[in-house]
Each structure stands twice: as structure tokens, then as C-alpha cells.
Design a protein around this motif. Sequence first.
Motif, PDB file in Angstrom:
ATOM      1  N   UNK A  52       0.818  -1.215   0.000  1.00  0.00           N
ATOM      2  CA  UNK A  52       0.000   0.000   0.000  1.00  0.00           C
ATOM      3  C   UNK A  52       0.849   1.261   0.000  1.00  0.00           C
ATOM      4  N   UNK A  53       2.006   1.218   0.651  1.00  0.00           N
ATOM      5  CA  UNK A  53       2.768   2.448   0.852  1.00  0.00           C
ATOM      6  C   UNK A  53       4.032   2.561  -0.010  1.00  0.00           C
ATOM      7  N   UNK A  54       4.514   1.463  -0.554  1.00  0.00           N
ATOM      8  CA  UNK A  54       5.751   1.512  -1.315  1.00  0.00           C
ATOM      9  C   UNK A  54       5.563   2.120  -2.699  1.00  0.00           C
ATOM     10  N   UNK A  55       6.706   2.366  -3.390  1.00  0.00           N
ATOM     11  CA  UNK A  55       6.608   2.844  -4.773  1.00  0.00           C
ATOM     12  C   UNK A  55       6.398   1.648  -5.702  1.00  0.00           C
ATOM     13  N   UNK A  56       6.342   1.915  -6.992  1.00  0.00           N
ATOM     14  CA  UNK A  56       5.991   0.852  -7.941  1.00  0.00           C
ATOM     15  C   UNK A  56       6.977  -0.317  -7.860  1.00  0.00           C
ATOM     16  N   UNK A  57       8.263  -0.036  -7.805  1.00  0.00           N
ATOM     17  CA  UNK A  57       9.262  -1.099  -7.770  1.00  0.00           C
ATOM     18  C   UNK A  57       9.145  -1.909  -6.470  1.00  0.00           C
ATOM     19  N   UNK A  58       8.895  -1.224  -5.346  1.00  0.00           N
ATOM     20  CA  UNK A  58       8.707  -1.924  -4.071  1.00  0.00           C
ATOM     21  C   UNK A  58       7.515  -2.881  -4.157  1.00  0.00           C
ATOM     22  N   UNK A  59       6.438  -2.384  -4.751  1.00  0.00           N
ATOM     23  CA  UNK A  59       5.237  -3.204  -4.870  1.00  0.00           C
ATOM     24  C   UNK A  59       5.484  -4.408  -5.787  1.00  0.00           C
ATOM     25  N   UNK A  60       6.209  -4.159  -6.834  1.00  0.00           N
ATOM     26  CA  UNK A  60       6.509  -5.240  -7.779  1.00  0.00           C
ATOM     27  C   UNK A  60       7.287  -6.361  -7.087  1.00  0.00           C
ATOM     28  N   UNK A  61       8.222  -5.973  -6.233  1.00  0.00           N
ATOM     29  CA  UNK A  61       9.054  -6.957  -5.545  1.00  0.00           C
ATOM     30  C   UNK A  61       8.305  -7.661  -4.419  1.00  0.00           C
ATOM     31  N   UNK A  62       7.485  -6.907  -3.681  1.00  0.00           N
ATOM     32  CA  UNK A  62       6.771  -7.537  -2.561  1.00  0.00           C
ATOM     33  C   UNK A  62       5.647  -8.430  -3.071  1.00  0.00           C
ATOM     34  N   UNK A  63       5.168  -8.182  -4.277  1.00  0.00           N
ATOM     35  CA  UNK A  63       4.101  -9.014  -4.850  1.00  0.00           C
ATOM     36  C   UNK A  63       4.530 -10.469  -4.934  1.00  0.00           C
ATOM     37  N   UNK A  64       5.831 -10.724  -5.040  1.00  0.00           N
ATOM     38  CA  UNK A  64       6.329 -12.091  -5.155  1.00  0.00           C
ATOM     39  C   UNK A  64       6.195 -12.867  -3.843  1.00  0.00           C
ATOM     40  N   UNK A  65       5.979 -12.154  -2.745  1.00  0.00           N
ATOM     41  CA  UNK A  65       5.851 -12.801  -1.443  1.00  0.00           C
ATOM     42  C   UNK A  65       4.457 -13.394  -1.239  1.00  0.00           C
ATOM     43  N   UNK A  66       3.436 -12.735  -1.784  1.00  0.00           N
ATOM     44  CA  UNK A  66       2.052 -13.117  -1.482  1.00  0.00           C
ATOM     45  C   UNK A  66       1.709 -14.555  -1.853  1.00  0.00           C
ATOM     46  N   UNK A  67       2.098 -15.059  -3.007  1.00  0.00           N
ATOM     47  CA  UNK A  67       1.775 -16.464  -3.305  1.00  0.00           C
ATOM     48  C   UNK A  67       2.372 -17.436  -2.297  1.00  0.00           C
ATOM     49  N   UNK A  68       3.494 -17.059  -1.691  1.00  0.00           N
ATOM     50  CA  UNK A  68       4.128 -17.925  -0.708  1.00  0.00           C
ATOM     51  C   UNK A  68       3.364 -17.944   0.623  1.00  0.00           C
ATOM     52  N   UNK A  69       2.534 -16.921   0.836  1.00  0.00           N
ATOM     53  CA  UNK A  69       1.791 -16.833   2.092  1.00  0.00           C
ATOM     54  C   UNK A  69       0.626 -17.824   2.131  1.00  0.00           C
ATOM     55  N   UNK A  70       0.137 -18.224   0.971  1.00  0.00           N
ATOM     56  CA  UNK A  70      -0.962 -19.181   0.927  1.00  0.00           C
ATOM     57  C   UNK A  70      -2.311 -18.535   1.154  1.00  0.00           C
ATOM     58  N   UNK A  71      -3.250 -19.329   1.680  1.00  0.00           N
ATOM     59  CA  UNK A  71      -4.653 -18.927   1.797  1.00  0.00           C
ATOM     60  C   UNK A  71      -4.860 -17.641   2.588  1.00  0.00           C
ATOM     61  N   UNK A  72      -3.996 -17.364   3.572  1.00  0.00           N
ATOM     62  CA  UNK A  72      -4.252 -16.198   4.421  1.00  0.00           C
ATOM     63  C   UNK A  72      -4.136 -14.890   3.651  1.00  0.00           C
ATOM     64  N   UNK A  73      -3.518 -14.904   2.472  1.00  0.00           N
ATOM     65  CA  UNK A  73      -3.345 -13.672   1.699  1.00  0.00           C
ATOM     66  C   UNK A  73      -4.574 -13.329   0.880  1.00  0.00           C
ATOM     67  N   UNK A  74      -5.460 -14.289   0.650  1.00  0.00           N
ATOM     68  CA  UNK A  74      -6.547 -14.075  -0.306  1.00  0.00           C
ATOM     69  C   UNK A  74      -7.530 -13.008   0.157  1.00  0.00           C
ATOM     70  N   UNK A  75      -8.086 -13.138   1.361  1.00  0.00           N
ATOM     71  CA  UNK A  75      -9.108 -12.190   1.800  1.00  0.00           C
ATOM     72  C   UNK A  75      -8.575 -10.764   1.908  1.00  0.00           C
ATOM     73  N   UNK A  76      -7.379 -10.528   2.490  1.00  0.00           N
ATOM     74  CA  UNK A  76      -6.859  -9.151   2.501  1.00  0.00           C
ATOM     75  C   UNK A  76      -6.699  -8.576   1.099  1.00  0.00           C
ATOM     76  N   UNK A  77      -6.298  -9.411   0.148  1.00  0.00           N
ATOM     77  CA  UNK A  77      -6.152  -8.923  -1.222  1.00  0.00           C
ATOM     78  C   UNK A  77      -7.516  -8.621  -1.823  1.00  0.00           C
TER      79      UNK A  77
END
Length: 404
Positions: A52-77
Amino acid sequence: MLPDPTLSSIDDAAAAAAGGMWSIAIDCLHKLPLDRIDGNDRVLDIALQILVQGDFEDRWQIAKIFPKLGEIAIQPLLNLVNDLDIDIEDRWFGARILGEFDRPQVVAALVDIIQKDREPELTAIAVGALTKIGTGAIVTLTAILATAAPAAQRRMAITVLAQIRHSQTIEPLISVIDDPDPQLRTLIIEALGSFHDPRIPPLLIAKLTDTAASVRKAAVTALSLRSDLAISLNLSQHLRPLLFDLDLAVCEATALGFARLPDPRVVTLLTELLVSDRTPTALKLSAILALGWIGSQSAVDSLVAALVDIDSDLAPEIIVAIGKTELEREYASILLIDYWESKFSATTPSPSIDREIATALGNLGNIASVPTLVKLSADLDDRVRLHAVAAIAKLSPNPLSLNT
């Protein structure tokens, strides 16, 4: 007991995120082993903060973490994507990440975005996310087509199904092949053309007479890619009328498509097109390209004969096509040399023709072309000389003295 280094990394990530040092926080999270990311609420909180707070490149890089989080990431997204009060870029990233989760609730949410949202960028990324989910989205999309859904929903379902290249989409796409919207029919034909299913070729042949030029063109292109059926389905005869279509783009696609069909009759058809006074120049250029791609002796013969018989403005294009022949390279080079020797060596020079012939002879790779190229290297035109020298360098393993 020694401290857990993984826990320390999460603490470091949290501290970095608290200070707005997003790149450090991201680096810490990427170093975590998968088993400590999966289902970890603390990692999720940090990742959402950066998203939510990072710039475009930060968001692009952190996006790679979400699939690793599994089911708990779905509802917040899902919450993020459905929040109309936040920045569109945040929602865009949320929708993009959801494409990593093949879950019914995700498919439903993405479909809902496409149906209701008025932001074209968000709609486009939702379509892309559904396409990435692929087979998991097919059931939902097919169900939309099976109901009396509004036109906008049907368009969305067809658009996404056409982009999911999976055999499970064949049946639903066939069911809407006669959709009243020509743009959708075009998408459907393009998608079906990518499958080798026995039900499809007859449908493609039927669409050669569609009222929409874009549909006819898509059908021509799809059928021309089925070289395995060229003889059994007599494709050249089915496609021949499209050479004279009212839409020039359809004619051009047909001429180029003929180059893919292993049928000797197509050379005759293309030659007739090339030498006809009634053929538009753009279509003649397509016929020239197609004959060059075919590259058989008969195709080369037709191109060389056309050098003499048709508008001289097309001669450079014909020579370029001959120079790209793959099947009969030596044969093509001999005919080009004969053509140059008979037409230009003893008459008024034509620099544009000479340049293209020099380049073509170099591309065709016949060492016997060197004597002709040596003559061309003595031309009065600087560019002709440069092309000839470059061609000689391609053909001869030993530098030649061109000063004699």
C-alpha cells in the motif's frame, strides 16, 4: 538456546518497514525460507504495508511474497481490490497478485471486477489474472455463457476464455461461435485456431464466408496454419476465393497464408495474382513475399519471370524475396546472376537493382556468385560497391583484392 535467525529476520523486516525502509524489509522477507512465510500473519502484515505504501518497484518486488503466504493472503487482497476509496494502483496490484491463486472466491471476485468496475486498467489486469488462473476460471466463465447473462458479461466471459489456451475452452467457445458481435467472433476463431481438434476445421471453413472481414481474415490465418490438412481438406481451393475478397487485408492474409500450405497449386495461384494488372500493389507485395517463403524452383522461376514482366518499381522487392529463399538457394543465385548479366551488365545501370542483387547473392551463399559480385564492386555507385564488397566478404573465406 540460540535465537531463531528466521524470527530475527522477520523482526528486522518489521523494523525496516516501520521506518519506511521498504527495500530492506523486502530483502529480509525474500531471505525467509518458504515454511516460515506460509501462513505467517506477521509477514502478511508487513507485505500489505509495503504493497500500500511503497513505490511501484517496491510493490513489484513484494508481490512475489504473497503467493508464498498461501490462503491467508486471499481475503486481505480481495478487500484491497474491492476498496473503492483507495488508489487505483493499489487495487491494480491486488488484482494482479490474485491471479496467482486458483480459488473459486478469487475467480468470482475477478469476474465481479470485470463486470462492474469502470476503470479500464483494473478491468484489463483482472482479465489477465483470470487468464493466468486458467483452467480454474473456465467453469465459472462457461456457466456465464450458459445463462441469459447480460451482453457485457458474455463479452467478458468470451474474451477471457479466448485467452486461456486450454482444450477445456473448446466446447464453450464453439457454443458461441455465431455470436452477433464480429469482434467476439474474431476472438473465438483466433482462439479455436490454436487447437488441433477435428471439430474445428469445418467451422473455420464455414467462417470464410462470414459477413465480417476480421472474422474471414482470422479464419484464413487459422486454416493456413493447418498444413497437415492442406491436401485432405483441399484448403487451397477453399482459400482461393479469399484472394479476391472485397477487403484487401483479407486478400493479403490469404496470399501470405498460401506460403504455409504444402500444395504445388498455390505457386500457380500466387503467380497469377502477381502478374495480373488488376492486382493492387499491396497484394502483389504479399504474393512476392509468399513466393519467396515457399522457395521452391517453381516459386523462384515465377519471381524471376516477374522481374521482366511487371512494374519495375516492384523489382527490388522481388529480388529481396529471392534472396531470402531457403530451399533452392543455389538455383536462385544462378537465376539472379543470369538476370543481371542479361539485363544490366551491358546497359544503363540501375543502382537500386544492383544493390539488392548484391545483397541477395551474399545471402544465398553460392561461392559461384563471387565473379559477378566483383563486377558489381567496381560500380560507379558508392552504395552498390559497399553492398557488393559486403556480399563478397560473406561468401569468400579469403579477402579478395578488389583493386584489379
